[in-house]
Scaffold this active site. Structure first.
Site, PDB file in Angstrom:
ATOM      1  N   LYS A 122      16.112  20.925  12.382  1.00  0.00           N
ATOM      2  CA  LYS A 122      16.195  19.523  11.950  1.00  0.00           C
ATOM      3  C   LYS A 122      17.651  19.117  11.928  1.00  0.00           C
ATOM      4  O   LYS A 122      18.514  19.880  11.514  1.00  0.00           O
ATOM      5  CB  LYS A 122      15.635  19.387  10.522  1.00  0.00           C
ATOM      6  CG  LYS A 122      15.495  17.951  10.080  1.00  0.00           C
ATOM      7  CD  LYS A 122      14.210  17.407  10.589  1.00  0.00           C
ATOM      8  CE  LYS A 122      14.083  15.923  10.440  1.00  0.00           C
ATOM      9  NZ  LYS A 122      12.804  15.456  11.013  1.00  0.00           N
TER      10      LYS A 122
ATOM     11  N   GLY B 236      -1.910   2.316   8.240  1.00  0.00           N
ATOM     12  CA  GLY B 236      -0.657   2.213   8.989  1.00  0.00           C
ATOM     13  C   GLY B 236      -0.925   2.064  10.472  1.00  0.00           C
ATOM     14  O   GLY B 236      -1.485   2.968  11.109  1.00  0.00           O
ATOM     15  N   VAL B 237      -0.576   0.911  11.019  1.00  0.00           N
ATOM     16  CA  VAL B 237      -0.846   0.673  12.438  1.00  0.00           C
ATOM     17  C   VAL B 237       0.462   0.356  13.173  1.00  0.00           C
ATOM     18  O   VAL B 237       0.603  -0.666  13.841  1.00  0.00           O
ATOM     19  CB  VAL B 237      -1.935  -0.411  12.651  1.00  0.00           C
ATOM     20  CG1 VAL B 237      -3.299   0.175  12.340  1.00  0.00           C
ATOM     21  CG2 VAL B 237      -1.696  -1.651  11.806  1.00  0.00           C
ATOM     22  N   GLY B 238       1.424   1.270  13.006  1.00  0.00           N
ATOM     23  CA  GLY B 238       2.670   1.197  13.775  1.00  0.00           C
ATOM     24  C   GLY B 238       2.457   1.896  15.100  1.00  0.00           C
ATOM     25  O   GLY B 238       1.372   1.822  15.700  1.00  0.00           O
TER      26      GLY B 238
ATOM     27  N   VAL C  96       1.895   5.064  16.081  1.00  0.00           N
ATOM     28  CA  VAL C  96       0.771   5.999  16.203  1.00  0.00           C
ATOM     29  C   VAL C  96      -0.554   5.304  15.883  1.00  0.00           C
ATOM     30  O   VAL C  96      -1.521   5.386  16.643  1.00  0.00           O
ATOM     31  CB  VAL C  96       0.974   7.221  15.268  1.00  0.00           C
ATOM     32  CG1 VAL C  96      -0.233   8.146  15.323  1.00  0.00           C
ATOM     33  CG2 VAL C  96       2.242   7.973  15.641  1.00  0.00           C
TER      34      VAL C  96
ATOM     35  N   TYR D  90      -1.506   2.175  15.895  1.00  0.00           N
ATOM     36  CA  TYR D  90      -1.943   1.167  16.875  1.00  0.00           C
ATOM     37  C   TYR D  90      -2.677   1.844  18.042  1.00  0.00           C
ATOM     38  O   TYR D  90      -3.770   1.444  18.428  1.00  0.00           O
ATOM     39  CB  TYR D  90      -0.720   0.389  17.384  1.00  0.00           C
ATOM     40  CG  TYR D  90      -1.048  -0.569  18.507  1.00  0.00           C
ATOM     41  CD1 TYR D  90      -1.511  -1.849  18.230  1.00  0.00           C
ATOM     42  CD2 TYR D  90      -0.902  -0.173  19.841  1.00  0.00           C
ATOM     43  CE1 TYR D  90      -1.828  -2.728  19.271  1.00  0.00           C
ATOM     44  CE2 TYR D  90      -1.215  -1.042  20.879  1.00  0.00           C
ATOM     45  CZ  TYR D  90      -1.670  -2.321  20.595  1.00  0.00           C
ATOM     46  OH  TYR D  90      -1.988  -3.177  21.614  1.00  0.00           O
TER      47      TYR D  90
HETATM   48  P1  NAD Z   1       5.828   3.480  12.476  1.00  0.00           P
HETATM   49  O1  NAD Z   1       6.971   3.174  11.564  1.00  0.00           O
HETATM   50  O2  NAD Z   1       5.810   2.940  13.869  1.00  0.00           O
HETATM   51  O3  NAD Z   1       4.456   3.030  11.791  1.00  0.00           O
HETATM   52  C1  NAD Z   1       4.168   3.250  10.444  1.00  0.00           C
HETATM   53  C2  NAD Z   1       3.391   2.050   9.973  1.00  0.00           C
HETATM   54  O4  NAD Z   1       2.961   2.283   8.631  1.00  0.00           O
HETATM   55  C3  NAD Z   1       4.210   0.758   9.944  1.00  0.00           C
HETATM   56  O5  NAD Z   1       3.491  -0.268  10.603  1.00  0.00           O
HETATM   57  C4  NAD Z   1       4.394   0.483   8.459  1.00  0.00           C
HETATM   58  O6  NAD Z   1       4.463  -0.924   8.189  1.00  0.00           O
HETATM   59  C5  NAD Z   1       3.153   1.105   7.897  1.00  0.00           C
HETATM   60  N1  NAD Z   1       3.221   1.437   6.479  1.00  0.00           N
HETATM   61  C6  NAD Z   1       4.278   1.910   5.772  1.00  0.00           C
HETATM   62  N2  NAD Z   1       3.918   2.091   4.480  1.00  0.00           N
HETATM   63  C7  NAD Z   1       2.612   1.754   4.393  1.00  0.00           C
HETATM   64  C8  NAD Z   1       1.677   1.712   3.333  1.00  0.00           C
HETATM   65  N3  NAD Z   1       2.016   2.063   2.092  1.00  0.00           N
HETATM   66  N4  NAD Z   1       0.398   1.319   3.590  1.00  0.00           N
HETATM   67  C9  NAD Z   1       0.050   0.934   4.838  1.00  0.00           C
HETATM   68  N5  NAD Z   1       0.907   0.925   5.882  1.00  0.00           N
HETATM   69  C10 NAD Z   1       2.164   1.327   5.654  1.00  0.00           C
HETATM   70  O7  NAD Z   1       5.710   5.077  12.485  1.00  0.00           O
HETATM   71  P2  NAD Z   1       4.885   5.971  13.509  1.00  0.00           P
HETATM   72  O8  NAD Z   1       5.805   6.465  14.545  1.00  0.00           O
HETATM   73  O9  NAD Z   1       3.625   5.275  13.853  1.00  0.00           O
HETATM   74  O10 NAD Z   1       4.566   7.216  12.574  1.00  0.00           O
HETATM   75  C11 NAD Z   1       3.524   7.140  11.616  1.00  0.00           C
HETATM   76  C12 NAD Z   1       3.400   8.471  10.909  1.00  0.00           C
HETATM   77  O11 NAD Z   1       3.133   9.489  11.868  1.00  0.00           O
HETATM   78  C13 NAD Z   1       4.650   8.939  10.165  1.00  0.00           C
HETATM   79  O12 NAD Z   1       4.246   9.698   9.033  1.00  0.00           O
HETATM   80  C14 NAD Z   1       5.336   9.844  11.164  1.00  0.00           C
HETATM   81  O13 NAD Z   1       6.183  10.773  10.525  1.00  0.00           O
HETATM   82  C15 NAD Z   1       4.128  10.505  11.780  1.00  0.00           C
HETATM   83  N6  NAD Z   1       4.363  11.055  13.111  1.00  0.00           N
HETATM   84  C16 NAD Z   1       4.716  10.230  14.130  1.00  0.00           C
HETATM   85  C17 NAD Z   1       4.902  10.747  15.392  1.00  0.00           C
HETATM   86  C18 NAD Z   1       5.263   9.855  16.549  1.00  0.00           C
HETATM   87  O14 NAD Z   1       5.116  10.284  17.693  1.00  0.00           O
HETATM   88  N7  NAD Z   1       5.683   8.634  16.310  1.00  0.00           N
HETATM   89  C19 NAD Z   1       4.745  12.121  15.624  1.00  0.00           C
HETATM   90  C20 NAD Z   1       4.350  12.952  14.570  1.00  0.00           C
HETATM   91  C21 NAD Z   1       4.163  12.391  13.313  1.00  0.00           C
END
Ligand code: NAD
Length: 375
Positions: free
Chosen positions: A80, A180-182, A184, A186
């Site tokens: 990390k 959470g629909v960011g 991942v 979405y």
């Molecule tokens: P992102 O920031 O694109 O999406 C996260 C979403 O969660 C956002 O839309 C945010 O507004 C929403 N959110 C935050 N707090 C919230 C709450 N209390 N209630 C509801 N929604 C909430 O992040 P991401 O890249 O989609 O990652 C999502 C999760 O997956 C994280 O825990 C991340 O560590 C994990 N992850 C992501 C990846 C990747 O490839 N992006 C890989 C492994 C793990």
């Protein structure tokens, strides 16, 4: 914190501090294990309140990465990088290039990728200083945004859970509550809806919910009610710690399986889930699709190879659940067992990285790239 004792207790190999006055760089790199291959790990940029907080995060997350890579079957270890600073205000080309210079100096021991507070563009800047970075933009031969692959792997893992619980994994016969629909979430909703599943969604940011309601006919749920939804699967795709003493008793789902990291506030919460009859997919096993996608870059990126590798998450999750059921242990324990066994047995016989004729060429210098077990 007694540093060497803590490192010994958690099993860390190395901890490096970098500073560069002119760019303002203050960076920590924790290498937990290189037993299976070079340590890979995200570069997290965050305005930590104290250096001790940054150090704790580096130690905890590098260890988690060792387990994730081990369960994923990769020839990679866990690391990390922590960049202390505010990603909104403190990021600069000089800072990222300084990261690249120093990370490059760790040579074959470490490979950096994006994480909270950093993105594909930042990886491109780092790549100008070192090739020890993955997740660079596709125009540079990189794998780009990992989120669609994390979502794809999560969907494969969810299918394995459904099969274990119901004997069939047809999404269309089930309902899902996605928190959470960011990036991942979405893509996961898209995959679930493509098979006709009933999907409930929530997000702290309403602008992210609306397109899913409009485009994919998902049903929006208020943020705090997502735990109470009567859906087959609760899929956490936002932040960590959401399976805790408050939420476990509220859950009405049969399965917890989503892409978020560190879903369990504690291992006990994972055990409590299972004693309530709720099956759960260990987060670092089900969400390793993004890591696999980035790892493919080490051998010359191909989207087909990335997809094939991510498909393996179905079998990885199925095996963990099977071990859990067979040995009457929680799935988090079964996952640890799988990781630790591989670390012990494979590390004992593996050779240091080797070149493979004509493949795995380094993108710039022609040096051999580290290879993956699954190739
Ligand atoms: P992102 O920031 O694109 O999406 C996260 C979403 O969660 C956002 O839309 C945010 O507004 C929403 N959110 C935050 N707090 C919230 C709450 N209390 N209630 C509801 N929604 C909430 O992040 P991401 O890249 O989609 O990652 C999502 C999760 O997956 C994280 O825990 C991340 O560590 C994990 N992850 C992501 C990846 C990747 O490839 N992006 C890989 C492994 C793990």
């Amino acid at each position: 914190m007694n540093l060497f004792d803590t490192m010994a207790e958690l099993g860390h190999e190395q901890l490096v501090h970098f500073q560069h006055r002119d760019s303002g760089l203050r960076c920590l790199v924790a290498l937990h294990s290189t037993a299976l291959g070079p340590a890979i790990g995200g570069l997290r940029m965050w305005p930590y309140a104290t250096e001790a907080d940054a150090l704790r995060d580096a130690l905890r997350q590098s260890r988690a990465m060792t387990y994730k890579a081990a369960v994923a079957g990769l020839d990679l270890g866990g690391g990390k990088a922590i960049l202390i600073g505010n990603p909104e205000t403190d990021k600069s080309e000089a800072l990222l290039r300084a990261v690249g210079r120093f990370v490059g100096g760790l040579s074959e021991r470490f490979i950096v990728m994006e994480d909270v507070g950093t993105n594909v563009d930042d990886m491109d800047v780092i790549y100008r200083e070192t090739d020890r970075v993955v997740g660079v933009h596709p125009v540079h031969g990189g794998s780009g945004d990992p989120s669609p692959f994390t979502a794809l792997g999560t969907a494969f893992g969810i299918r394995a859970c459904l099969e274990r619980r119901f004997g069939q994994g047809d999404f269309g016969r089930h309902s899902f509550a996605v928190q959470g629909v960011g990036g991942v979430g979405y893509h996961l909703v898209k995959l679930l809806r493509a098979e006709g599943a009933k999907v409930f969604v929530t997000d702290i940011n309403q602008e992210r919910v609306e397109p899913l309601v409009d485009e994919f006919r998902a049903e929006a749920v208020p943020m705090h009610q997502i735990y109470d939804v009567d859906a087959t699967v609760f899929a956490p795709c936002a932040m960590g710690g959401i399976i805790n003493e408050d939420t476990v008793p509220r859950l009405r789902c049969k399965i917890v399986a989503g892409g978020a990291n560190n879903q369990l506030e504690s291992n006990e919460c994972g055990t409590q889930l299972e004693s309530r009859g709720i099956l759960s997919a260990p987060d670092y096993a089900i969400n390793s699709g993004g890591l696999m996608n980035a790892a493919v870059e080490l051998q010359g990126y191909s989207v087909e190879r990335a997809r094939r590798m991510v498909e393996r998450i179905h079998g990885i999750v199925a095996r963990i659940l099977e071990i859990g059921a067979r040995d009457h242990i929680a799935s988090w324990q079964a996952a640890e067992r799988v990781a630790e066994e591989r670390l012990r047995t494979v590390a004992a016989i593996r050779q240091p990285y080797r070149a493979r004729g004509g493949r795995g060429e380094d993108r710039y210098s022609g040096r051999p790239r580290p290879t993956l077990l699954t190739d």
